[in-house]
Design an enzyme around this catalytic site. Sequence first.
Site, short mmCIF file in Angstrom:
data_model
loop_
_atom_site.label_atom_id
_atom_site.label_comp_id
_atom_site.label_asym_id
_atom_site.label_seq_id
_atom_site.Cartn_x
_atom_site.Cartn_y
_atom_site.Cartn_z
N THR A 195 0.91 8.31 -2.75
CA THR A 195 1.72 7.24 -3.33
C THR A 195 2.18 7.59 -4.75
OG1 THR A 195 0.46 5.67 -2.06
CG2 THR A 195 1.42 4.81 -4.06
N ARG A 223 1.30 -1.91 9.69
CA ARG A 223 0.26 -2.03 8.66
C ARG A 223 0.89 -2.04 7.26
NH1 ARG A 223 -1.23 1.35 4.09
NH2 ARG A 223 -3.46 1.17 3.72
N GLY A 225 -0.09 -1.86 3.15
CA GLY A 225 -1.19 -1.48 2.27
C GLY A 225 -1.26 -2.33 1.01
N ASP A 226 -1.93 -1.80 0.02
CA ASP A 226 -2.14 -2.52 -1.23
C ASP A 226 -0.96 -2.43 -2.20
OD1 ASP A 226 -2.88 0.30 -1.31
OD2 ASP A 226 -3.35 -0.07 -3.42
N THR A 246 -3.66 3.90 -6.37
CA THR A 246 -3.42 4.77 -5.23
C THR A 246 -4.74 5.08 -4.57
OG1 THR A 246 -2.70 6.96 -4.51
CG2 THR A 246 -3.37 6.78 -6.82
N GLY A 247 -4.77 4.99 -3.27
CA GLY A 247 -6.02 5.24 -2.57
C GLY A 247 -6.06 4.47 -1.27
N GLY A 249 -5.90 1.72 0.76
CA GLY A 249 -5.37 0.39 0.50
C GLY A 249 -6.22 -0.77 0.97
N1 ASP Z 1 -2.63 2.93 -1.36
C1 ASP Z 1 -1.71 3.38 -0.35
C2 ASP Z 1 -1.88 2.55 0.88
O1 ASP Z 1 -3.00 2.26 1.25
C3 ASP Z 1 -1.87 4.82 0.01
C4 ASP Z 1 -2.02 5.76 -1.15
O2 ASP Z 1 -2.14 5.38 -2.28
O3 ASP Z 1 -2.02 6.96 -0.88
O4 ASP Z 1 -0.90 2.23 1.51
#
Ligand code: ASP
Length: 334
Positions: A195, A223, A225-226, A246-247, A249
């Site tokens: 992200t 789906r 995400g966050d 980022t991570g 979600g």
């Molecule tokens: N946070 C993002 C999600 O879960 C993915 C990412 O940050 O790589 O959609």
Amino acid sequence: MKAKPIIYSSLLIIALALFSYKTDKKAPAPEKQQWAIVIHGGAGGMTRENLAPEVEKEYRASMLIALNKGKKILADGGSALDAVEQTIRTMEDNPLFNAGKGAVFTHDGRNELDAAIMDGSNLAAGAVAGVMDIKNPITAARRVMTNSPHVMLAGAGASQFAKEQGLEIVPPSYFYTEKRFKELQEILKNDKHGTVGCCALDINGNLAAGTSTGGMADKRYNRIGDSPIIGAGTYANNNTCAVSGTGHGEYFIRWTVAHDISALMEYKGLSLKEASDLVVNDKLVKAGGSGGVICVDKSGNISMPFNSSGMFRAYATADGKEGVFVYKDEEGRQ
Ligand code: ASP
């Protein structure tokens, strides 16, 4: 005897004069107008061992291009919102990042993009989720914020709104990149992140945050995400800080990561560093949620904690400090 009051009052006048002289001296110099910017290009399992040097170089160069875009806007007196939007657009157009052009594929082999932006000066926010044909989702998110009565638009409705706003619409094939498609085929379990995000403080003291993503590779069933969820992956408040995450979600949503950092500062008086470290390196770790955040506070302090092995990240401030980082062992140099 009569001379005493005169002596006392003269002493008082001298004391007052001295005091005002001292306070004059101590009067703070007018505060230097400052700006600050911090970006991320995703957290994940990258290490010096598994990231090829030429790929690492490409990431660092691309981060610098994005950073410079926002830096110039802020140094020229532009707004934090403009810096965040334009910086993220640069990264959305770069196939290297999992946002816009380089978005990862869903389980069904499609690209569904999420983005959000927030204005810390008035808590206005806009987001789009699950869009498949908007070239720059971050701009669509900003239009939702400024040109609609809503905060989040999803799917077909978001696309229709973007069209009405005159934004660039692309065929879904625009988001096809060989690399990401192969990645899906191999189902690289360890590298689903990538992200992009940006947080900025402008010279007027306004904070803004934005995040844009293709989500997690191999995701299913529309789906979301966050990243487009205000308070989870994106948050900004002039009283505290601006945050982009980022991570994984699903954890960022349930632990309301971005707002939690702001709330710890607002209600508990924690510093930006204390609050972001507590959430990312303690609460999220205990929960099992991998990832990181970038954040900047109202004084221009920057923090970029992550609990994965790497996070593409970079920052610059008005006083000339800047840097681009990838690995954990670079943390000391920030
Ligand atoms: N946070 C993002 C999600 O879960 C993915 C990412 O940050 O790589 O959609």
